[in-house]
Design a protein around this motif. Structure first.
Motif, short mmCIF file in Angstrom:
data_model
loop_
_atom_site.label_atom_id
_atom_site.label_comp_id
_atom_site.label_asym_id
_atom_site.label_seq_id
_atom_site.Cartn_x
_atom_site.Cartn_y
_atom_site.Cartn_z
N THR A 2 -132.28 39.37 7.72
CA THR A 2 -131.98 38.91 9.08
C THR A 2 -130.77 38.00 9.09
O THR A 2 -129.88 38.10 9.95
N PHE A 3 -130.72 37.09 8.12
CA PHE A 3 -129.54 36.22 8.01
C PHE A 3 -128.28 37.06 7.84
O PHE A 3 -127.29 36.88 8.56
N ALA A 4 -128.30 37.99 6.88
CA ALA A 4 -127.12 38.79 6.58
C ALA A 4 -126.72 39.66 7.77
O ALA A 4 -125.53 39.78 8.09
N SER A 5 -127.70 40.25 8.43
CA SER A 5 -127.41 41.15 9.55
C SER A 5 -126.79 40.39 10.71
O SER A 5 -125.78 40.83 11.29
N HIS A 6 -127.36 39.26 11.07
CA HIS A 6 -126.82 38.47 12.18
C HIS A 6 -125.45 37.88 11.81
O HIS A 6 -124.59 37.74 12.68
#
Length: 221
Positions: free
Chosen positions: A154-158
């Protein structure tokens, strides 16, 4: 397979193995990439509502640490107070044994400093089960094997969707090769826009003129 092939290459070079490399002719297995799931903002809110209902005093802060810094759950679990300083968090017990340091905002930094002891692990007990139970109380459905890891995804995607670049993300996540980080490339708002900007259609009128047949360059019947 790659490591075994390399071992025999070294042994042959050192004349400790007489013969061909038995792995030289073995083809690598092709494995399909696992789809990486990430949480929407609404799902993040639902998850943390459930986490706050947990009896674990560590689970919320551990989940925030993973979500804010892209850490693996195990890296958050093993974080020592000595490596939280100057508004940064340093992970030393990483999968590839390479240290990496991440800045955090001052509010979260103070929460980390106040949570644990001055020396030693900030989270003395694992909160994995508490995280699992909280996740089960939501409607979030994840692929197998991506339970706590979804916070890192989620961190990487956002990060990418908000305009972050892949090279910076590679350093943040601690990937040894850019190929691992490229799994998030398709989430970039500008992903492959060059295909539209620089492709052969640019500046070319491909519409048919009156009186011509499709596929007939001369227009003759």
């Amino acid at each position: 397979m790659g490591y075994l092939r390399a071992v025999f290459n070294v042994a042959i070079h050192l004349k400790e193995w007489h013969g061909d490399n038995p792995f030289a002719a073995v083809k690598a297995l092709r494995m399909s990439q696992t789809e990486l799931s990430y949480l929407t903002q609404e799902q993040i809110d639902d998850l943390f509502t459930a986490l706050h209902e947990s009896r674990s005093r560590h689970v919320v802060l551990m989940a925030e640490l993973c979500l804010y810094t892209g850490a693996r759950w195990g890296e958050a679990q093993s974080l020592h107070a000595e490596y939280v300083r100057n508004n940064t968090v340093t992970y030393v017990d990483t999968r590839n044994e390479r240290k990496r340091t991440m800045p955090v905002d001052s509010e979260f930094y103070l929460k980390l400093k106040a949570h644990g002891p001055r020396i030693g692990r900030i989270f003395p007990t694992d909160a994995y089960m508490a995280f699992t139970q909280a996740l089960n109380r939501t409607t979030i459905v994840l692929p197998k094997g991506q339970r706590t890891h979804v916070l890192r995804h989620t961190f990487a995607s956002h990060f990418i969707m908000n305009g972050g670049d892949l090279l910076t993300l590679q350093r943040i996540l601690g990937h040894q090769t850019i190929q691992m980080t490229m799994r998030y490339a398709h989430l970039s708002p500008e992903h492959l826009l060059e295909a539209v900007k620089f492709g052969p259609r640019r500046g070319v009128d491909t519409t048919l003129t009156p009186g011509t047949n499709e596929g007939d360059e001369t227009g003759e019947k």
